[in-house]
Design an enzyme around this catalytic site. Structure first.
Site, short mmCIF file in Angstrom:
data_model
loop_
_atom_site.label_atom_id
_atom_site.label_comp_id
_atom_site.label_asym_id
_atom_site.label_seq_id
_atom_site.Cartn_x
_atom_site.Cartn_y
_atom_site.Cartn_z
N HIS A 20 0.71 -1.29 0.06
CA HIS A 20 -0.09 -0.26 -0.06
C HIS A 20 1.00 1.35 -0.06
O HIS A 20 0.53 2.05 -0.69
CB HIS A 20 -0.96 0.06 1.33
CG HIS A 20 -1.94 1.20 1.41
ND1 HIS A 20 -3.29 0.92 1.27
CD2 HIS A 20 -1.62 2.55 1.61
CE1 HIS A 20 -3.84 2.35 1.35
NE2 HIS A 20 -2.74 3.14 1.88
N GLU A 21 1.98 1.27 0.83
CA GLU A 21 2.88 2.58 1.00
C GLU A 21 3.73 2.53 -0.11
O GLU A 21 3.90 3.58 -0.55
CB GLU A 21 3.48 2.48 2.32
CG GLU A 21 2.75 2.57 3.52
CD GLU A 21 1.71 3.77 3.61
OE1 GLU A 21 2.13 4.86 2.97
OE2 GLU A 21 0.70 3.56 4.17
N HIS A 68 1.93 4.26 -2.91
CA HIS A 68 1.93 5.63 -3.09
C HIS A 68 3.26 6.32 -3.33
O HIS A 68 3.29 7.31 -4.06
CB HIS A 68 1.77 6.00 -1.42
CG HIS A 68 0.54 5.89 -0.95
ND1 HIS A 68 -0.57 6.47 -1.52
CD2 HIS A 68 -0.06 5.44 0.36
CE1 HIS A 68 -1.95 6.21 -0.78
NE2 HIS A 68 -1.60 5.59 0.50
#
Length: 246
Positions: A38-39, A42
């Site tokens: 998820h990170e 980003h």
């Protein structure tokens, strides 16, 4: 997630040790693989916009030790949704920084949604082999190891979908707030950013008191059901396929 499994057990549904293990393993897989992904999503999308902040700080990586927030990880293990350390992003040099930030913010929930879709495909693949494995998922008795594999995949899928829905709540510091601000006047965005610490604290208190549990559960169940049916389409032997048994 673990709390839900134990709650069902103490409410008279019985405690199945393998169910508890499946829940814990699915949660750990999300903590050590999907939260970092998820990170990483980003950071990678921010890099596409020319921002190398996360990369310079060693955050454009899948190494879980760079991303794990222990409070967020504990909550994910306990209730099925949590968070990792936010990736630092600086897009002030862009002509449309709010629009770019919205795209960067959307990348994280989409990563979790993609994982949920993969989980749905794997569930239906297993059910193609043995359709009776779905009975355990529906509250029946286990018919073998495939039942627990389906349950593990279902927990993995459900947690990822919960994370996607949770992060899209338009309240700071969640990703949804950054998407919302792309459509708000700069004056309002400034006020939100100015009060982000206080808003975040109120959000944490609301989560602690279960303010979002009901809406999140409804959205998670609706999306999970939809994805299970959609991902069943290539598998005629899956009970989630609308044409199953015809």
């Amino acid at each position: 997630m673990l709390l839900s499994v134990l709650s069902n057990a103490f409410s008279g549904q019985g405690l199945d040790l393998m169910s508890v293990i499946a829940s814990i393993l699915a949660s750990l897989l999300v903590i050590f693989v999907m939260l970092p992904f998820h990170e990483f999503a980003h950071a990678t999308v921010a890099g596409w916009f020319g921002d190398k902040t996360a990369k310079m700080l060693g955050r454009q990586t899948l190494n879980p030790l760079k991303h794990i927030d222990y409070v967020g990880a504990f909550l994910l293990l306990l209730v099925g949704f949590g968070w990792a350390k936010p990736v630092p992003v600086n897009l002030d040099h862009r002509k449309n920084p709010k629009g770019a930030m919205a795209v960067v913010a959307l990348a994280g929930p989409l990563a979790n949604l993609l994982a949920g879709i993969v989980g749905g495909l794997l569930i239906n693949l297993v059910l193609e082999v043995d359709p009776t494995a779905v009975l355990f998922l529906l509250g029946g008795k286990s018919v073998g190891i495939l039942s627990y594999i389906v349950l593990f995949l279902y927990y993995f899928m459900a947690i990822n979908i919960s994370l996607a829905v949770f992060n899209l709540i338009p309240i700071p510091p969640l990703d949804g707030s950054k998407i919302l601000m792309a459509f708000l006047p700069n004056k309002i965005c400034y006020q939100i950013q100015r009060n982000e610490a206080m808003i975040s604290m109120i959000l944490m208190i609301a989560i602690a008191f279960g303010a979002f549990s009901g809406p999140l559960s409804v959205a998670q169940r609706w999306l999970t059901s939809g994805i299970l049916n959609l991902t069943a389409l290539p598998f005629s032997g899956s009970p989630f396929n609308p044409n199953f048994g015809l």
